[in-house]
Design a protein around this motif. Sequence first.
Motif, PDB file in Angstrom:
ATOM      1  N   LEU A 185       5.827  -0.460  -2.112  1.00 24.75           N
ATOM      2  CA  LEU A 185       5.258   0.353  -3.198  1.00 24.75           C
ATOM      3  C   LEU A 185       4.853  -0.486  -4.409  1.00 24.75           C
ATOM      4  CD1 LEU A 185       7.638   3.477  -3.188  1.00 24.75           C
ATOM      5  CD2 LEU A 185       5.205   3.453  -2.610  1.00 24.75           C
ATOM      6  N   TYR A 186       5.653  -1.471  -4.737  1.00 29.02           N
ATOM      7  CA  TYR A 186       5.370  -2.235  -5.957  1.00 29.02           C
ATOM      8  C   TYR A 186       4.104  -3.083  -5.844  1.00 29.02           C
ATOM      9  CZ  TYR A 186       7.174  -6.714  -4.122  1.00 29.02           C
ATOM     10  OH  TYR A 186       7.360  -7.874  -3.397  1.00 29.02           O
ATOM     11  N   GLN A 188       1.317  -1.778  -4.547  1.00 26.89           N
ATOM     12  CA  GLN A 188       0.205  -0.845  -4.379  1.00 26.89           C
ATOM     13  C   GLN A 188      -0.938  -1.154  -5.336  1.00 26.89           C
ATOM     14  OE1 GLN A 188       0.762   3.490  -5.190  1.00 26.89           O
ATOM     15  NE2 GLN A 188      -0.131   3.752  -3.151  1.00 26.89           N
ATOM     16  N   ILE A 207      -1.681   4.249   1.248  1.00 27.67           N
ATOM     17  CA  ILE A 207      -0.253   4.510   1.454  1.00 27.67           C
ATOM     18  C   ILE A 207       0.488   3.194   1.627  1.00 27.67           C
ATOM     19  CG2 ILE A 207       1.448   5.618   2.949  1.00 27.67           C
ATOM     20  CD1 ILE A 207      -0.797   7.599   3.761  1.00 27.67           C
ATOM     21  N   THR A 208       1.417   2.926   0.705  1.00 24.68           N
ATOM     22  CA  THR A 208       2.282   1.754   0.803  1.00 24.68           C
ATOM     23  C   THR A 208       3.696   2.216   1.151  1.00 24.68           C
ATOM     24  OG1 THR A 208       2.524   1.840  -1.613  1.00 24.68           O
ATOM     25  CG2 THR A 208       0.948   0.257  -0.723  1.00 24.68           C
ATOM     26  N   LYS A 209       4.515   1.278   1.548  1.00 23.77           N
ATOM     27  CA  LYS A 209       5.815   1.605   2.143  1.00 23.77           C
ATOM     28  C   LYS A 209       6.922   1.759   1.104  1.00 23.77           C
ATOM     29  CE  LYS A 209       8.855  -0.050   5.860  1.00 23.77           C
ATOM     30  NZ  LYS A 209       9.037  -1.138   6.865  1.00 23.77           N
ATOM     31  N   ASP A 210       7.582   2.891   1.163  1.00 27.79           N
ATOM     32  CA  ASP A 210       8.790   3.107   0.356  1.00 27.79           C
ATOM     33  C   ASP A 210       9.942   2.430   1.105  1.00 27.79           C
ATOM     34  OD1 ASP A 210      11.115   4.035  -0.854  1.00 27.79           O
ATOM     35  OD2 ASP A 210      10.314   6.035  -1.231  1.00 27.79           O
ATOM     36  N   GLU A 226       3.950   8.666   8.369  1.00 32.13           N
ATOM     37  CA  GLU A 226       2.895   8.828   7.358  1.00 32.13           C
ATOM     38  C   GLU A 226       1.641   9.464   7.950  1.00 32.13           C
ATOM     39  OE1 GLU A 226       3.312   8.503   4.169  1.00 32.13           O
ATOM     40  OE2 GLU A 226       5.383   7.843   4.477  1.00 32.13           O
TER      41      GLU A 226
END
Length: 268
Positions: A185-186, A188, A207-210, A226
């Motif tokens: 996420l950071y 993105q 969509i980025t990964k949590d 996702e």
Amino acid sequence: MKVIVFFVAIIILGAEWQCNGSEHEHEHEHEHGHSYQIFPLRMKTGPGGHYIPEVSCKSWRLGVEAHNVIDWRTIPQDCEGYIGNYMLGHQYRSDSKTVCREAYFYAKTINITAKTTWVFDVDETTLSNLPYFADHGFGVELYNATAFNEWVDLGEAPALPESLKLYNKLLSLGIKIVFITGRPLYQQAVTATNLKLAGYYKWEKLITKDTDKYNGKTAVTYKSTERQKLEENGYNIIGNIGDQWSDILGTNTGLRTFKLPDPMYYIS
């Protein structure tokens, strides 16, 4: 005398056939501006039964792309030169072009609606990290998350030209674009900036990964989940393209999947 004349005629006809054959082969070699060479068959093994590295590396790459060689951490040490030459040479681009061309031909057959969607992976699919891997043995070195993330944070990854062309063609057909990447996420924001600088100027979702939510989960699980969310929200995934098998396996993969070449690393 008749025998001599007949013999001479055979020689002339043979020569003419050879010349015509050579001209035809010459034309074929330069068809579409490319030169093709035919190499004689070679033994797979050398003296003592040891594999010739060049040959075994080609077979290893085939196994990787066919998903027969799995769960590997680095490319074989002896294959650094071969993989490097492949990734920086014509064949990698040609292979990518073939995949993207077939994807576009398929997309043109689809009845497009407002929710028709195509899923793209990011690394080694839309953006190329070759500048990074060229300095790290094209996959010979063990993955170093710190070093790779420092590269990603620069936001300088170039586009894979064949994928960018496919992206533009899909947009022209009215297809929605969604990026699903394993980047956290950071990253993105820097990924969005990098995509735009590389020519990917428009998309429906990135969509980025949590990493907290998907901690300990495989890429297959993450991307399947996702994609399921997308479809639950009404998106119709008609196509899905990535460089890893984990990009296109699992559930909710779309009507068709397309695998780009990548023998540099493996993600499960």
